[in-house]
Design an enzyme around this catalytic site. Structure first.
Site, PDB file in Angstrom:
ATOM      1  N   TYR A  17      93.412  58.714   0.609  1.00 12.73           N
ATOM      2  CA  TYR A  17      93.868  60.116   0.529  1.00 12.73           C
ATOM      3  C   TYR A  17      94.633  60.564   1.766  1.00 12.73           C
ATOM      4  CZ  TYR A  17      89.518  59.810  -2.219  1.00 12.73           C
ATOM      5  OH  TYR A  17      88.513  59.397  -3.031  1.00 12.73           O
ATOM      6  N   ARG A  20      94.023  57.545   8.633  1.00  9.80           N
ATOM      7  CA  ARG A  20      92.914  57.878   9.529  1.00  9.80           C
ATOM      8  C   ARG A  20      92.479  56.649  10.302  1.00  9.80           C
ATOM      9  NH1 ARG A  20      87.961  61.005   6.798  1.00  9.80           N
ATOM     10  NH2 ARG A  20      89.697  62.005   5.745  1.00  9.80           N
ATOM     11  N   SER A 108      89.418  65.494  10.402  1.00 11.95           N
ATOM     12  CA  SER A 108      88.483  66.121   9.472  1.00 11.95           C
ATOM     13  C   SER A 108      87.082  66.159  10.080  1.00 11.95           C
ATOM     14  CB  SER A 108      88.524  65.399   8.136  1.00 11.95           C
ATOM     15  OG  SER A 108      87.750  66.071   7.175  1.00 11.95           O
ATOM     16  N   HIS A 109      86.115  65.503   9.418  1.00 12.37           N
ATOM     17  CA  HIS A 109      84.733  65.520   9.913  1.00 12.37           C
ATOM     18  C   HIS A 109      84.342  64.182  10.546  1.00 12.37           C
ATOM     19  CE1 HIS A 109      84.725  63.999   5.807  1.00 12.37           C
ATOM     20  NE2 HIS A 109      83.634  63.318   6.121  1.00 12.37           N
ATOM     21  N   LYS A 118      96.966  64.303   7.067  1.00 10.77           N
ATOM     22  CA  LYS A 118      96.947  64.710   5.662  1.00 10.77           C
ATOM     23  C   LYS A 118      98.350  65.219   5.347  1.00 10.77           C
ATOM     24  CE  LYS A 118      92.027  65.915   5.534  1.00 10.77           C
ATOM     25  NZ  LYS A 118      91.021  66.994   5.403  1.00 10.77           N
ATOM     26  N   ASP A 242      83.768  72.706   8.423  1.00  8.34           N
ATOM     27  CA  ASP A 242      83.936  71.367   8.972  1.00  8.34           C
ATOM     28  C   ASP A 242      85.024  71.382  10.036  1.00  8.34           C
ATOM     29  OD1 ASP A 242      86.210  71.524   7.361  1.00  8.34           O
ATOM     30  OD2 ASP A 242      86.109  69.420   6.759  1.00  8.34           O
ATOM     31  N   ASP A 244      88.115  70.577  10.358  1.00  9.57           N
ATOM     32  CA  ASP A 244      89.472  71.096  10.157  1.00  9.57           C
ATOM     33  C   ASP A 244      89.515  72.308   9.232  1.00  9.57           C
ATOM     34  OD1 ASP A 244      88.980  69.586   7.824  1.00  9.57           O
ATOM     35  OD2 ASP A 244      91.072  68.982   7.624  1.00  9.57           O
ATOM     36  N   ASP A 246      88.614  72.882   6.048  1.00 10.25           N
ATOM     37  CA  ASP A 246      88.895  72.878   4.613  1.00 10.25           C
ATOM     38  C   ASP A 246      87.639  72.768   3.755  1.00 10.25           C
ATOM     39  OD1 ASP A 246      88.333  70.176   4.947  1.00 10.25           O
ATOM     40  OD2 ASP A 246      90.338  69.463   4.417  1.00 10.25           O
ATOM     41  N   ARG A 247      86.448  72.710   4.405  1.00  9.17           N
ATOM     42  CA  ARG A 247      85.203  72.633   3.640  1.00  9.17           C
ATOM     43  C   ARG A 247      84.219  73.695   4.127  1.00  9.17           C
ATOM     44  NH1 ARG A 247      82.280  67.524   3.674  1.00  9.17           N
ATOM     45  NH2 ARG A 247      82.803  67.342   5.863  1.00  9.17           N
ATOM     46  N   HIS A 308      89.982  64.764  -2.410  1.00  9.82           N
ATOM     47  CA  HIS A 308      90.732  66.029  -2.446  1.00  9.82           C
ATOM     48  C   HIS A 308      92.121  65.863  -3.052  1.00  9.82           C
ATOM     49  CE1 HIS A 308      93.509  65.477   1.051  1.00  9.82           C
ATOM     50  NE2 HIS A 308      92.579  64.651   1.480  1.00  9.82           N
ATOM     51  N   GLU A 325      84.495  70.185  -5.240  1.00  3.01           N
ATOM     52  CA  GLU A 325      83.866  68.892  -4.996  1.00  3.01           C
ATOM     53  C   GLU A 325      82.532  69.083  -4.295  1.00  3.01           C
ATOM     54  OE1 GLU A 325      86.396  65.254  -3.932  1.00  3.01           O
ATOM     55  OE2 GLU A 325      87.285  66.883  -2.801  1.00  3.01           O
ATOM     56  N   MET A 326      81.615  68.159  -4.528  1.00  2.00           N
ATOM     57  CA  MET A 326      80.308  68.189  -3.881  1.00  2.00           C
ATOM     58  C   MET A 326      80.427  68.160  -2.358  1.00  2.00           C
ATOM     59  SD  MET A 326      77.130  68.349  -4.567  1.00  2.00           S
ATOM     60  CE  MET A 326      75.779  68.380  -3.399  1.00  2.00           C
ATOM     61  N   SER A 327      81.510  67.598  -1.840  1.00  2.00           N
ATOM     62  CA  SER A 327      81.700  67.498  -0.390  1.00  2.00           C
ATOM     63  C   SER A 327      81.966  68.854   0.261  1.00  2.00           C
ATOM     64  CB  SER A 327      82.864  66.561  -0.084  1.00  2.00           C
ATOM     65  OG  SER A 327      84.045  67.067  -0.673  1.00  2.00           O
ATOM     66  N   HIS A 329      84.907  70.785  -0.635  1.00  2.00           N
ATOM     67  CA  HIS A 329      86.293  71.203  -0.890  1.00  2.00           C
ATOM     68  C   HIS A 329      86.315  72.081  -2.147  1.00  2.00           C
ATOM     69  CE1 HIS A 329      88.315  68.358   1.897  1.00  2.00           C
ATOM     70  NE2 HIS A 329      87.326  67.540   1.592  1.00  2.00           N
ATOM     71  N   ARG A 421      78.972  55.166  -6.044  1.00  2.00           N
ATOM     72  CA  ARG A 421      80.432  55.021  -6.057  1.00  2.00           C
ATOM     73  C   ARG A 421      80.898  54.545  -4.684  1.00  2.00           C
ATOM     74  NH1 ARG A 421      83.094  58.842  -3.308  1.00  2.00           N
ATOM     75  NH2 ARG A 421      85.067  58.261  -4.248  1.00  2.00           N
ATOM     76  N   SER A 423      83.014  54.620  -1.428  1.00  2.00           N
ATOM     77  CA  SER A 423      83.829  55.586  -0.697  1.00  2.00           C
ATOM     78  C   SER A 423      85.233  55.024  -0.515  1.00  2.00           C
ATOM     79  CB  SER A 423      83.208  55.865   0.672  1.00  2.00           C
ATOM     80  OG  SER A 423      84.119  56.551   1.498  1.00  2.00           O
ATOM     81  N   THR A 425      87.099  56.124   1.937  1.00  2.00           N
ATOM     82  CA  THR A 425      87.462  56.385   3.332  1.00  2.00           C
ATOM     83  C   THR A 425      86.685  55.538   4.332  1.00  2.00           C
ATOM     84  OG1 THR A 425      85.932  58.264   3.305  1.00  2.00           O
ATOM     85  CG2 THR A 425      88.260  58.741   2.931  1.00  2.00           C
TER      86      THR A 425
END
Length: 463
Positions: A17, A20, A108-109, A118, A242, A244, A246-247, A308, A325-327, A329, A421, A423, A425
């Site tokens: 996505y 990084r 991000s985190h 991003k 978080d 940056d 966005d969450r 995302h 999203e569960m995260s 976002h 699942r 990841s 990242t």
């Protein structure tokens, strides 16, 4: 064949996505300059004339943002430097400044020694093959040349004005805001005061070494300061952001964490009141309680892949007014632009709760289940995908009602679900379990333990 102008950056920084990696080890200024040149070249191919560039509060941000801008301009594309701002403000800048393209230099985190990019071109978030194609451009020297201009812009006032003109609180609220020394600290207190809140600030000074706790509200240990502040003050709600911005993390007055899939219930109910029959998108990690909640309010629930960029693409394809999203976002298309924005999500949450006399009671009344947070099974690079592939191919889950293989393996039972699942990242298998009671949760976890042990013995399972 000519020698490429840039040394090829390390392949492992090109993620699903975003881009990084660890700063100065794999994510060097030279690598970022090369990526900027490739990104600028792709922008020209898409007839994009300018790219807005923002950065989070990480210590490596200024040097990497400068290198990125140099690379973009070398392709003949203009750069609009919007400074140190949350990632959502970088997305907002693409709309506000009319350039439709932007890059946020953010880790991000991730830990302090990480950073990344991003990227959005012409309103499309880059992911998957689009990110890999930047690497190809560098390797093949498929790069445009030119001399783009550099200018600066400040979109913070426009961002706050836009939200304050639309989001209205029915009553003043006193809230705790914890930015974890992330970049949201530079704007969140001002935004929420503008909406009429009294704000108890925690760690709102931007410090890229993150001296207090890590800015990741999806982890319960990072919300303990908010829980304490709610106990020790007369604030009625806690918001945490978080690194940056966005969450969003949410904590009730009595210290209960309201995970994002339950936040999404409130948001869906609110949006569906104005968009009857609207489609609400959520990722595979979300609670089983969400789909029936959406249906009961006349909406159309759609489960989708985690990520995302993938959710944003689905939002665009379907025209849905809301996704989450569960995260943490959240993506509001109704009344907003459809990008993930923790600050805006916080504002919308306050608007909903301000019409209720008791925010604590309203949040705790949301359907709940016995569940785990996201659990990470650490493996070596590439192994998580192989394990999940084996689970899909041969694992037996007795008594399961359904096995969903949209994104990993989600096994649905009459009284709960389990998920594994890979990841996209980091080299981990993400696991999550939910059930009607503790006994059912233990049974489902046992079924997953047996399946994983049978396919890959000796792993240190986190449950």
């Amino acid at each position: 064949m000519s020698t490429p102008r840039h040394a090829s950056p390390a392949p492992e920084i090109f993620k699903a996505y975003d881009i990084r990696g660890i700063v100065d080890t794999v994510l060097t200024p030279d690598a970022v300059r090369a990526i900027g040149h490739a990104l600028g070249s792709e922008a020209r191919a898409r007839k994009q004339a300018a790219i807005a560039v923002g950065r989070d509060g990480r210590l490596s941000g200024p040097a990497l943002a400068t290198a990125l801008a140099d690379g973009i301009r070398a392709a003949g594309v203009d750069v609009i430097d919007i400074g140190c701002v949350p990632t959502p403000l970088t997305y907002f800048a693409a709309h506000e400044l009319g350039c439709d393209s932007c890059v946020s230099v953010t880790g991000s985190h991730n830990p302090p020694d990480y950073n990344g990019l991003k990227m959005v071109l012409g309103g499309q978030t880059l992911f998957g093959d689009m990110i890999r194609d930047l690497r190809r451009r560098i390797a093949e020297d498929d790069l445009a040349n030119g001399a783009g201009e550099l200018r600066t812009a400040d979109v913070r006032a426009a961002y706050i004005d836009r939200i304050a003109s639309d989001v209205k609180l029915a009553r003043p609220m006193k809230i705790v805001v914890d930015c974890g020394n992330g970049v949201a600290g530079g704007i969140a207190p001002e935004l929420f005061r503008r909406l009429g809140c009294e704000v108890v600030e925690l760690f709102c000074d931007v410090d890229g070494s993150f001296p207090n706790h890590h800015p990741d509200p999806s982890k319960p240990e990072n919300l303990q300061d908010v829980i304490r502040a709610l106990r020790d003050t007369d604030a009625e709600l806690g918001l945490a952001f978080d690194g940056d911005g966005d969450r969003l993390g949410v904590v009730t007055k009595d210290g209960e964490i309201i995970y994002p899939d339950r936040q999404l219930m409130l948001f869906a109910e609110d949006v569906l009141a104005r968009v009857p029959g609207g489609e609400i998108i959520f990722d595979v990690k979300c609670t089983r309680n969400l789909a029936p909640w959406i249906r009961a309010r006349g909406g159309k629930p759609t489960m989708w892949n985690t990520g995302h960029a993938l959710v944003k693409a689905k939002l665009k394809e379907t025209g849905a007014p809301l996704a989450g999203e569960m995260s943490g976002h959240m993506f509001f298309k109704e009344r907003w632009f459809g990008f993930d924005d923790g600050l805006y999500s916080g504002a919308r949450l306050l608007e909903i709760l301000s019409v209720r006399p008791d925010a604590n009671a309203a949040l705790k009344a949301l359907p709940n289940a016995v569940s785990t947070p996201e659990l990470n099974l650490k493996m070596n690079e590439g192994e998580p995908f192989e394990l999940v592939k084996r689970l899909k191919a041969s694992a037996k889950f007795d008594g399961a009602q359904d096995v969903i293989t949209l994104d990993g393996v989600r096994v649905e039972y009459a009284d709960g679900f389990g998920l594994a699942r890979p990841s996209n990242t980091t080299p981990v298998v993400v696991l999550r379990f939910e059930a009607d009671d503790a006994a059912a949760l233990a049974r489902i976890q046992s079924a997953f333990r047996t399946a994983i042990d049978g396919l890959w013995p000796g792993l240190d399972l986190p449950f």
